[in-house]
Design an enzyme around this catalytic site. Structure first.
Site, mmCIF file in Angstrom:
data_model
loop_
_atom_site.group_PDB
_atom_site.id
_atom_site.type_symbol
_atom_site.label_atom_id
_atom_site.label_comp_id
_atom_site.label_asym_id
_atom_site.label_seq_id
_atom_site.Cartn_x
_atom_site.Cartn_y
_atom_site.Cartn_z
ATOM 1 N N VAL A 153 0.809 -1.224 0.000
ATOM 2 C CA VAL A 153 0.000 0.000 0.000
ATOM 3 C C VAL A 153 0.844 1.276 0.000
ATOM 4 O O VAL A 153 0.339 2.347 -0.315
ATOM 5 C CB VAL A 153 -1.009 0.042 1.177
ATOM 6 C CG1 VAL A 153 -2.012 -1.091 1.089
ATOM 7 C CG2 VAL A 153 -0.287 0.059 2.526
ATOM 8 N N TYR A 198 3.314 5.886 14.945
ATOM 9 C CA TYR A 198 1.970 5.326 14.743
ATOM 10 C C TYR A 198 0.891 6.373 15.053
ATOM 11 O O TYR A 198 -0.070 6.533 14.287
ATOM 12 C CB TYR A 198 1.829 4.129 15.678
ATOM 13 C CG TYR A 198 0.603 3.273 15.524
ATOM 14 C CD1 TYR A 198 0.479 2.367 14.469
ATOM 15 C CD2 TYR A 198 -0.413 3.305 16.486
ATOM 16 C CE1 TYR A 198 -0.630 1.539 14.369
ATOM 17 C CE2 TYR A 198 -1.521 2.479 16.394
ATOM 18 C CZ TYR A 198 -1.632 1.584 15.339
ATOM 19 O OH TYR A 198 -2.728 0.764 15.241
ATOM 20 N N LYS A 202 -1.855 7.686 12.404
ATOM 21 C CA LYS A 202 -3.294 7.490 12.602
ATOM 22 C C LYS A 202 -3.994 8.832 12.851
ATOM 23 O O LYS A 202 -5.152 9.021 12.454
ATOM 24 C CB LYS A 202 -3.551 6.518 13.752
ATOM 25 C CG LYS A 202 -2.985 5.102 13.532
ATOM 26 C CD LYS A 202 -3.624 4.368 12.364
ATOM 27 C CE LYS A 202 -3.291 2.864 12.398
ATOM 28 N NZ LYS A 202 -3.767 2.158 11.204
HETATM 29 N N1 LIG Z 1 -4.847 -5.384 16.560
HETATM 30 C C1 LIG Z 1 -5.100 -4.275 17.216
HETATM 31 O O1 LIG Z 1 -5.160 -4.280 18.453
HETATM 32 C C2 LIG Z 1 -5.324 -2.985 16.478
HETATM 33 C C3 LIG Z 1 -5.753 -1.895 17.221
HETATM 34 C C4 LIG Z 1 -5.970 -0.685 16.574
HETATM 35 C C5 LIG Z 1 -5.769 -0.580 15.223
HETATM 36 N N2 LIG Z 1 -5.338 -1.643 14.516
HETATM 37 C C6 LIG Z 1 -5.137 -1.445 13.085
HETATM 38 O O2 LIG Z 1 -5.796 -2.464 12.383
HETATM 39 C C7 LIG Z 1 -5.159 -2.644 11.127
HETATM 40 C C8 LIG Z 1 -4.965 -4.139 10.908
HETATM 41 O O3 LIG Z 1 -4.059 -4.626 11.888
HETATM 42 P P1 LIG Z 1 -4.195 -6.105 12.499
HETATM 43 O O4 LIG Z 1 -4.390 -5.959 13.940
HETATM 44 O O5 LIG Z 1 -5.123 -6.892 11.701
HETATM 45 O O6 LIG Z 1 -2.691 -6.596 12.325
HETATM 46 P P2 LIG Z 1 -2.044 -7.592 11.277
HETATM 47 O O7 LIG Z 1 -0.582 -7.444 11.462
HETATM 48 O O8 LIG Z 1 -2.658 -8.926 11.405
HETATM 49 O O9 LIG Z 1 -2.502 -6.994 9.864
HETATM 50 C C9 LIG Z 1 -1.831 -5.975 9.226
HETATM 51 C C10 LIG Z 1 -1.612 -6.399 7.791
HETATM 52 O O10 LIG Z 1 -1.036 -5.326 7.066
HETATM 53 C C11 LIG Z 1 -0.098 -5.885 6.172
HETATM 54 N N3 LIG Z 1 0.868 -4.869 5.766
HETATM 55 C C12 LIG Z 1 1.872 -4.322 6.484
HETATM 56 N N4 LIG Z 1 2.560 -3.440 5.735
HETATM 57 C C13 LIG Z 1 1.955 -3.425 4.516
HETATM 58 C C14 LIG Z 1 2.175 -2.717 3.317
HETATM 59 N N5 LIG Z 1 3.191 -1.848 3.182
HETATM 60 N N6 LIG Z 1 1.356 -2.955 2.281
HETATM 61 C C15 LIG Z 1 0.331 -3.840 2.375
HETATM 62 N N7 LIG Z 1 0.073 -4.533 3.483
HETATM 63 C C16 LIG Z 1 0.873 -4.323 4.540
HETATM 64 C C17 LIG Z 1 0.535 -7.019 6.929
HETATM 65 O O11 LIG Z 1 1.130 -7.950 6.047
HETATM 66 C C18 LIG Z 1 -0.658 -7.594 7.683
HETATM 67 O O12 LIG Z 1 -1.283 -8.607 6.949
HETATM 68 C C19 LIG Z 1 -3.863 -1.835 11.175
HETATM 69 O O13 LIG Z 1 -4.017 -0.641 10.459
HETATM 70 C C20 LIG Z 1 -3.699 -1.543 12.646
HETATM 71 O O14 LIG Z 1 -3.008 -0.335 12.868
HETATM 72 C C21 LIG Z 1 -5.114 -2.844 15.101
#
Ligand SMILES: NC(=O)c1ccc[n+]([C@@H]2O[C@H](COP(=O)([O-])OP(=O)(O)OC[C@H]3O[C@@H](n4cnc5c(N)ncnc54)[C@H](O)[C@@H]3O)[C@@H](O)[C@H]2O)c1
Length: 255
Positions: free
Chosen positions: A62, A155, A159
């Protein structure tokens, strides 16, 4: 709307995978965009099909304009312009304070979590042209868009910037029937929280801070994404919706 074309980034794991499966359950065509793990993306595609949807997998970084363009072009060739974008790709905070943070680390986070949202949104919009059909963009942000943490400048800045990107896009695209919203999760059990899943004591220490007493499940975030993409949310745009079991309300405890 049913039988939509839905693009989900970061769909090989965590929240993105749960969103892909949930849209599959509605009979949608789901493009599973993944960073590197093609096998994991195929598992997500399998979950989409098991639930009655159609799926294709496409690699997309991305943070890379050409990669985003190629991925959307592949989806458009197969199914036409997407109706829904769920951008879940992201990296977690470095845990490094600003004093010691390398510029490369800062750029890596901003490029992925903020510029990635810009690039995927823009390509989604240009692919639609002046199509009149309703559409929705949903970015997975975080409570850290406004609740900062030491060690999270990369981060939190990404965000926080995403909040303003979502609001700006919302007013720009509202006249075309394209709604743009953000989901702000708290602690969700995904690979991003890997330690909480393998270390029960650590997980309990974090869950003690959550008024509802537990971390969230990715499927609960997916339910919100499905709602925001649906006609039931037809008057919601530019919103940032928290889903955190009350965690972010605890900031001033002890004050
Ligand atoms: N898990 C939590 O507690 C939490 C809390 C708040 C926000 N988020 C947000 O939720 C979203 C998803 O996170 P998640 O918890 O599912 O974690 P995750 O690590 O399972 O998923 C993140 C995905 O993004 C992909 N990724 C990373 N860099 C990339 C790039 N340059 N291009 C394309 N894909 C890329 C990774 O391969 C991974 O599959 C993120 O934006 C994260 O900031 C997660």
């Amino acid at each position: 709307m049913t039988g939509r074309t839905v693009v989900v980034t970061g769909a090989e794991s965590g929240i993105g995978a749960a969103c892909a499966a949930a849209f599959g359950g509605l009979g949608d065509r789901v493009a599973v965009l993944y960073f590197a793990d093609a096998a994991a993306a195929e598992r997500t595609a399998g979950a989409v099909r098991d639930r009655g949807g159609e799926a294709m997998t496409v690699q997309a970084h991305v943070d890379d304009e050409g990669s985003v363009d190629a991925a959307f072009a592949a989806v458009e060739r197969a199914w036409g312009p997407p109706d829904v974008l769920v951008n879940s790709a992201g990296l977690n905070m470095s845990g490094v304070t600003v004093r010691t943070m390398q510029l490369a680390q800062w750029r890596r986070l901003i490029d992925t979590d903020l510029t990635g949202a810009f690039l995927t949104s823009r390509r989604f919009l240009t692919g639609r042209g002046e199509t009149k059909r309703d559409a929705a963009i949903i970015h997975i942000s975080s409570i850290h868009a406004y609740a900062v943490r030491a060690g999270g400048a990369d981060y939190c800045a990404a965000k926080g910037g995403l909040s303003n990107l979502v609001e700006t896009l919302a007013i720009e695209e509202a006249p075309r029937g394209i709604r743009v919203n953000a989901i702000e999760p708290g602690m969700i059990l995904t690979p991003m929280n890997a330690r909480a899943q393998s270390d029960a004591a650590y997980r309990a220490s974090l869950e003690r801070n959550i008024p509802m007493g537990r971390a969230g499940d990715p499927a609960e975030v997916a339910d919100l994404a499905v709602f925001l993409a649906s006609d039931r949310a037809r008057y919601i745009t530019g919103a940032r919706i928290v889903i955190d079991g009350g965690l972010s309300l605890m900031q001033a405890v002890g004050a």
